[in-house]
Design a protein around this motif. Sequence first.
Motif, PDB file in Angstrom:
ATOM      1  N   THR A  15     -17.268  27.046 -43.957  1.00  0.00           N
ATOM      2  CA  THR A  15     -18.681  27.400 -43.861  1.00  0.00           C
ATOM      3  C   THR A  15     -19.518  26.290 -43.226  1.00  0.00           C
ATOM      4  O   THR A  15     -20.720  26.453 -43.070  1.00  0.00           O
ATOM      5  CB  THR A  15     -19.249  27.720 -45.263  1.00  0.00           C
ATOM      6  OG1 THR A  15     -18.865  26.670 -46.147  1.00  0.00           O
ATOM      7  CG2 THR A  15     -18.713  29.026 -45.780  1.00  0.00           C
ATOM      8  N   GLY A  16     -18.887  25.169 -42.881  1.00  0.00           N
ATOM      9  CA  GLY A  16     -19.628  24.061 -42.280  1.00  0.00           C
ATOM     10  C   GLY A  16     -20.154  24.417 -40.891  1.00  0.00           C
ATOM     11  O   GLY A  16     -19.736  25.395 -40.276  1.00  0.00           O
ATOM     12  N   ALA A  58     -28.810  28.402 -43.196  1.00  0.00           N
ATOM     13  CA  ALA A  58     -27.924  29.524 -43.536  1.00  0.00           C
ATOM     14  C   ALA A  58     -28.308  30.751 -42.715  1.00  0.00           C
ATOM     15  O   ALA A  58     -27.471  31.352 -42.029  1.00  0.00           O
ATOM     16  CB  ALA A  58     -28.019  29.836 -45.025  1.00  0.00           C
ATOM     17  N   ASN A 117     -25.550  23.004 -50.597  1.00  0.00           N
ATOM     18  CA  ASN A 117     -24.703  23.940 -51.317  1.00  0.00           C
ATOM     19  C   ASN A 117     -25.270  25.353 -51.267  1.00  0.00           C
ATOM     20  O   ASN A 117     -24.536  26.334 -51.179  1.00  0.00           O
ATOM     21  CB  ASN A 117     -24.526  23.468 -52.766  1.00  0.00           C
ATOM     22  CG  ASN A 117     -23.068  23.453 -53.177  1.00  0.00           C
ATOM     23  OD1 ASN A 117     -22.167  23.483 -52.320  1.00  0.00           O
ATOM     24  ND2 ASN A 117     -22.821  23.421 -54.470  1.00  0.00           N
ATOM     25  N   CYS A 151     -26.963  26.562 -48.800  1.00  0.00           N
ATOM     26  CA  CYS A 151     -26.632  27.041 -47.467  1.00  0.00           C
ATOM     27  C   CYS A 151     -25.166  27.495 -47.402  1.00  0.00           C
ATOM     28  O   CYS A 151     -24.859  28.567 -46.895  1.00  0.00           O
ATOM     29  CB  CYS A 151     -26.904  25.943 -46.442  1.00  0.00           C
ATOM     30  SG  CYS A 151     -26.416  26.376 -44.769  1.00  0.00           S
ATOM     31  N   HIS A 152     -24.284  26.686 -47.955  1.00  0.00           N
ATOM     32  CA  HIS A 152     -22.858  27.037 -47.925  1.00  0.00           C
ATOM     33  C   HIS A 152     -22.598  28.356 -48.642  1.00  0.00           C
ATOM     34  O   HIS A 152     -21.824  29.194 -48.177  1.00  0.00           O
ATOM     35  CB  HIS A 152     -22.020  25.950 -48.605  1.00  0.00           C
ATOM     36  CG  HIS A 152     -21.721  24.769 -47.725  1.00  0.00           C
ATOM     37  ND1 HIS A 152     -21.023  24.882 -46.550  1.00  0.00           N
ATOM     38  CD2 HIS A 152     -22.017  23.438 -47.864  1.00  0.00           C
ATOM     39  CE1 HIS A 152     -20.895  23.670 -45.994  1.00  0.00           C
ATOM     40  NE2 HIS A 152     -21.504  22.785 -46.762  1.00  0.00           N
ATOM     41  N   ARG A 196     -23.594  31.321 -46.621  1.00  0.00           N
ATOM     42  CA  ARG A 196     -22.674  31.558 -45.513  1.00  0.00           C
ATOM     43  C   ARG A 196     -21.336  32.104 -46.007  1.00  0.00           C
ATOM     44  O   ARG A 196     -20.765  33.022 -45.423  1.00  0.00           O
ATOM     45  CB  ARG A 196     -22.456  30.263 -44.708  1.00  0.00           C
ATOM     46  CG  ARG A 196     -23.689  29.881 -43.886  1.00  0.00           C
ATOM     47  CD  ARG A 196     -23.478  28.628 -43.065  1.00  0.00           C
ATOM     48  NE  ARG A 196     -22.236  28.610 -42.312  1.00  0.00           N
ATOM     49  CZ  ARG A 196     -21.998  29.327 -41.204  1.00  0.00           C
ATOM     50  NH1 ARG A 196     -22.938  30.110 -40.710  1.00  0.00           N
ATOM     51  NH2 ARG A 196     -20.840  29.243 -40.598  1.00  0.00           N
ATOM     52  N   ARG A 197     -20.882  31.575 -47.144  1.00  0.00           N
ATOM     53  CA  ARG A 197     -19.628  32.065 -47.715  1.00  0.00           C
ATOM     54  C   ARG A 197     -19.726  33.569 -48.000  1.00  0.00           C
ATOM     55  O   ARG A 197     -18.766  34.319 -47.804  1.00  0.00           O
ATOM     56  CB  ARG A 197     -19.309  31.299 -49.017  1.00  0.00           C
ATOM     57  CG  ARG A 197     -17.966  31.682 -49.608  1.00  0.00           C
ATOM     58  CD  ARG A 197     -17.697  30.981 -50.937  1.00  0.00           C
ATOM     59  NE  ARG A 197     -18.431  31.565 -52.042  1.00  0.00           N
ATOM     60  CZ  ARG A 197     -18.256  31.252 -53.321  1.00  0.00           C
ATOM     61  NH1 ARG A 197     -17.364  30.326 -53.669  1.00  0.00           N
ATOM     62  NH2 ARG A 197     -18.957  31.825 -54.264  1.00  0.00           N
ATOM     63  N   LEU A 219     -23.332  19.353 -44.528  1.00  0.00           N
ATOM     64  CA  LEU A 219     -23.298  20.695 -43.938  1.00  0.00           C
ATOM     65  C   LEU A 219     -22.457  20.750 -42.668  1.00  0.00           C
ATOM     66  O   LEU A 219     -22.200  21.833 -42.150  1.00  0.00           O
ATOM     67  CB  LEU A 219     -24.724  21.126 -43.560  1.00  0.00           C
ATOM     68  CG  LEU A 219     -25.456  22.055 -44.502  1.00  0.00           C
ATOM     69  CD1 LEU A 219     -26.713  22.587 -43.847  1.00  0.00           C
ATOM     70  CD2 LEU A 219     -24.573  23.218 -44.921  1.00  0.00           C
ATOM     71  N   THR A 240     -17.189  20.533 -44.221  1.00  0.00           N
ATOM     72  CA  THR A 240     -17.772  20.647 -45.557  1.00  0.00           C
ATOM     73  C   THR A 240     -17.712  22.097 -46.012  1.00  0.00           C
ATOM     74  O   THR A 240     -17.635  23.008 -45.195  1.00  0.00           O
ATOM     75  CB  THR A 240     -19.239  20.177 -45.573  1.00  0.00           C
ATOM     76  OG1 THR A 240     -19.984  20.988 -44.660  1.00  0.00           O
ATOM     77  CG2 THR A 240     -19.348  18.721 -45.151  1.00  0.00           C
ATOM     78  N   THR A 241     -17.738  22.291 -47.326  1.00  0.00           N
ATOM     79  CA  THR A 241     -17.682  23.654 -47.859  1.00  0.00           C
ATOM     80  C   THR A 241     -18.603  23.768 -49.050  1.00  0.00           C
ATOM     81  O   THR A 241     -19.177  22.780 -49.513  1.00  0.00           O
ATOM     82  CB  THR A 241     -16.266  24.011 -48.367  1.00  0.00           C
ATOM     83  OG1 THR A 241     -15.909  23.030 -49.343  1.00  0.00           O
ATOM     84  CG2 THR A 241     -15.249  24.049 -47.267  1.00  0.00           C
ATOM     85  N   PHE A 242     -18.677  24.984 -49.559  1.00  0.00           N
ATOM     86  CA  PHE A 242     -19.412  25.199 -50.806  1.00  0.00           C
ATOM     87  C   PHE A 242     -18.660  24.499 -51.932  1.00  0.00           C
ATOM     88  O   PHE A 242     -17.440  24.596 -52.034  1.00  0.00           O
ATOM     89  CB  PHE A 242     -19.527  26.687 -51.103  1.00  0.00           C
ATOM     90  CG  PHE A 242     -20.155  26.977 -52.432  1.00  0.00           C
ATOM     91  CD1 PHE A 242     -21.476  26.621 -52.676  1.00  0.00           C
ATOM     92  CD2 PHE A 242     -19.431  27.579 -53.447  1.00  0.00           C
ATOM     93  CE1 PHE A 242     -22.060  26.859 -53.911  1.00  0.00           C
ATOM     94  CE2 PHE A 242     -20.014  27.834 -54.692  1.00  0.00           C
ATOM     95  CZ  PHE A 242     -21.330  27.470 -54.913  1.00  0.00           C
TER      96      PHE A 242
END
Length: 766
Positions: A350-351, A403, A579, A581-582, A585-586, A617, A621-623
């Motif tokens: 998701t980065g 996001a 987080n 934002c992640h 997106r996830r 971000l 990087t991820t959630f």
Amino acid sequence: EVLDGGFEDFLARKWSSEKRFGLEGCEVLIPALKTIIDKSSAGGIDSVIMGMPHRGRLNVLANVIRKDLNQIFCQFDPNLEAADEGSGDVKYHLGMYHERINRETDKNITLSLMANPSHLEAVDPVVQGKTKAEQFYRGDRAGKKVMSILMHGDAAFAGQGVVYETFHLSELPSYTTHGTIHVVVNNQIGFTTDPRVARSSPYPTDVARVVNAPIFHVNADDPEAVMYVCLVAAEWRSVFNKDVVIDLVCYRRFGHNEMDEPIFTQPLMYKQIRQQEHVLKKYSRKLIAEGAVTLQEFEEEIAKYDKICEEAYTSSKDEKILHIRHWLDSPWPEFFTSTGEPQSMSCPPTGLDEEVLQHIGRTASSVPLQDFKVHPGLSRILRSRADLVTSRQLDWALGEYMAFGSLLKDGVHVRLSGQDVERGTFSHRHHVLHHQEVDKQTCVPMNHLWPNQAPYTVCNSSLSEYGVLGFELGFAMANPNALILWEAQFGDFHNTAQCIIDQFISSGQAKWVRNNGIVLLLPHGMEGMGPEHSSARPERFLQMSNDDPDHIPEFVGDFEVQQLHDSNWIMVNCTTPANYCHVLRRQILLPFRKPLIIFTPKSLLRHPEARSSFDDLTEGTTFRRLIADDGLANRCPGDVKRIIFCTGKVFYDLTKERKLHHMENDVIIIRLEQISPFPFDLVRVELDKYPNAELVWCQEEHKNMGYYDYVRPRFLAVVANRKPIWYVGRDPAAAPATGNKSTHINELKRFMETAFNLSTFHGRNI
Ligand SMILES: Cc1ncc(C[n+]2csc(CCOP(=O)(O)OP(=O)(O)O)c2C)c(N)n1
Ligand SMILES: *[C@@H]1O[C@H](CO)[C@@H](O)[C@H](O)[C@H]1NC(C)=O
Ligand SMILES: *[C@@H]1O[C@H](CO)[C@@H](O)[C@H](O)[C@H]1NC(C)=O
Ligand SMILES: *[C@@H]1O[C@H](CO)[C@@H](O)[C@H](O)[C@H]1NC(C)=O
Ligand SMILES: *[C@@H]1O[C@H](CO)[C@@H](O)[C@H](O)[C@H]1NC(C)=O
Ligand SMILES: *[C@@H]1O[C@H](CO)[C@@H](O)[C@H](O)[C@H]1NC(C)=O
Ligand SMILES: [Mg+2]
């Protein structure tokens, strides 16, 4: 009782003891709907989305939508096993999607009937949202291709407030479906209740007068009058694109359902009803007398239909399994495999690219239109946003921007709806800029990101939760590749939409095998604002989560994705903009859709520490479902005395307090960012790191609220009951928060002290 042929009669003969909520007394509904559909099809409509209650539903499925009769009949077989996941639903609730040729116009038409719960009228806004979405994605700006038909019972139409909420959406630019045709089966009774005590208005349809909709009251025993009215209504809708109501004044020949005796409560009415001749007989006699048909032709028609039913009945016996999947109102054929499974069981990263972040950041802090005068105060806000971007930092509003913007770039439509969401209740968002000198001139920078981006919709809603949340849920059904968000003004207010949450969002997939990716943003936090405006009631959502509290799932493969796949919904409380934002997106990158409930901040929106760096971000990087503590204590993990688990804003209070007590070597603070499904795997890793520490759950909510009841058994499952988990937080209470500011502060002070008093629990047993 003498039965006279036709669908209901057939059902009654074959399954005399089954509930079917027959249409007897309003059979005219079937040709009425067909007339509306034919006329609308002739006017250019090629997709009709319908919502209806129990009464006559099987009949509509069979004879209007033309679902295979054996598919309907095999549902009456209690021994038939379902082939699909989920617990299923009773036969008169399932939805349906069917494309077929319209015989009148020779054009293809898609008919769908939305699945619905027992809760009468709850489906109304859902149908409207789905209709709006179909119109939107097809570029049908004036409702010339897609339309909705809503059916109602007289008692429910008058009694349920959501009907009124739905009418009030009907003319709002971001919610209008350009005219709905409402058909009321006005059998002059609701279960056992007379209209005299069921409403205060003369007609059950008077609620429609709030939008000045034309209302046709018509005798349902006069088929020609009904067809005439239907033609006029369909024409009205197609010419003026406004709501119209048909009040089919009829009666209910039998009880509320077939098991019910109406004469106990409506003796005189039912004496009269028993003397009523069946409409089919009455009308056929007229036609025969007029010479329009012969008696023989009439009897042949009856026999022919009966034969169709018999044949379907016979072949339904051969069905070995029931496919709930055949009852989808919104199939997503490209999204799932042919068997309805997700395409994969993993989630792409998701980065985001640095350049994308910079570009979105610049747009978010600028006014993309020339000669557009924004308020000086807003200019200041945009300038400070620009400063953040320059220093590669994100606050909450920027995290959201990243996001939305990045999804738009990938062609994903984003729609954010709710009260005052354009600016944001807390004046942090500002997605719509208003020209200070020209009325109605606005600018949505989010729509000026890239030339080929997907459109962004942001809309202030009417002051409704039930209606609007239902609408957005329906909107999210149309297209899996769209991020549809509903934001409550404050999380508290979601409970006026509780029916949508209980009946659709938490259980919809289990009942109707349909994914839904709607996102709820619920501002939440104990900030001394009193019993309301504090709690979004996370405990209620957690209580409806389906992950097993006592059992840690064993997954081969990606634990995170598998666990999400098996959950009915996802609940997060992010403490950082990155987080947030992640996780948004996830939501779209996952190979399936689950509702996502986000408890969102109020004071944290501007908290100087609740910021993220672009580094959180960028690619790779991820959630983070859990944010571990990477502080001092990690040098000697064996010496750590206490682990405090928490979620949300209280983390910032806890870190401040720890610093005050110089306890960085003794106490670890770990944030759960995804609360449900519970990140068993990550929690286990953390607990293994600090073998000698005692466990504390700290929350700012009262003990009987918040997260405690949910997390407690899950922590105990991870430690196999070898250690207790202690509670630190506010005492149990009836109201979610005190109205007394100094009490609020004292409560916080007291539990902060407890959190860092290492002798409080020491040596005590569970
Ligand atoms: C919100 C809600 N409250 C109560 C019920 C229970 N209930 C089921 S049918 C019914 C009567 C409905 O009367 P009406 O709307 O006139 O429809 P009819 O059955 O007469 O066609 C009631 C009260 C329900 N299903 N939903
Ligand atoms: C209707 O749709 C089918 C396929 O769904 C197609 O084969 C047929 O040509 C269409 N007919 C018309 C008249 O558009
Ligand atoms: C929407 O609500 C915001 C407040 O959040 C307000 O500033 C804005 O003018 C509203 N927009 C419209 C079109 O009403
Ligand atoms: C998470 O929950 C806490 C309460 O525990 C609340 O104060 C906070 O606003 C929520 N959201 C965020 C983003 O922290
Ligand atoms: C608020 O609480 C404080 C102590 O916590 C108390 O002294 C005060 O009287 C309370 N005020 C009201 C209006 O109840
Ligand atoms: C810490 O907790 C113990 C046990 O409850 C109590 O006796 C003591 O007074 C507390 N210390 C402080 C500083 O609050
Ligand atoms: Mg009724």
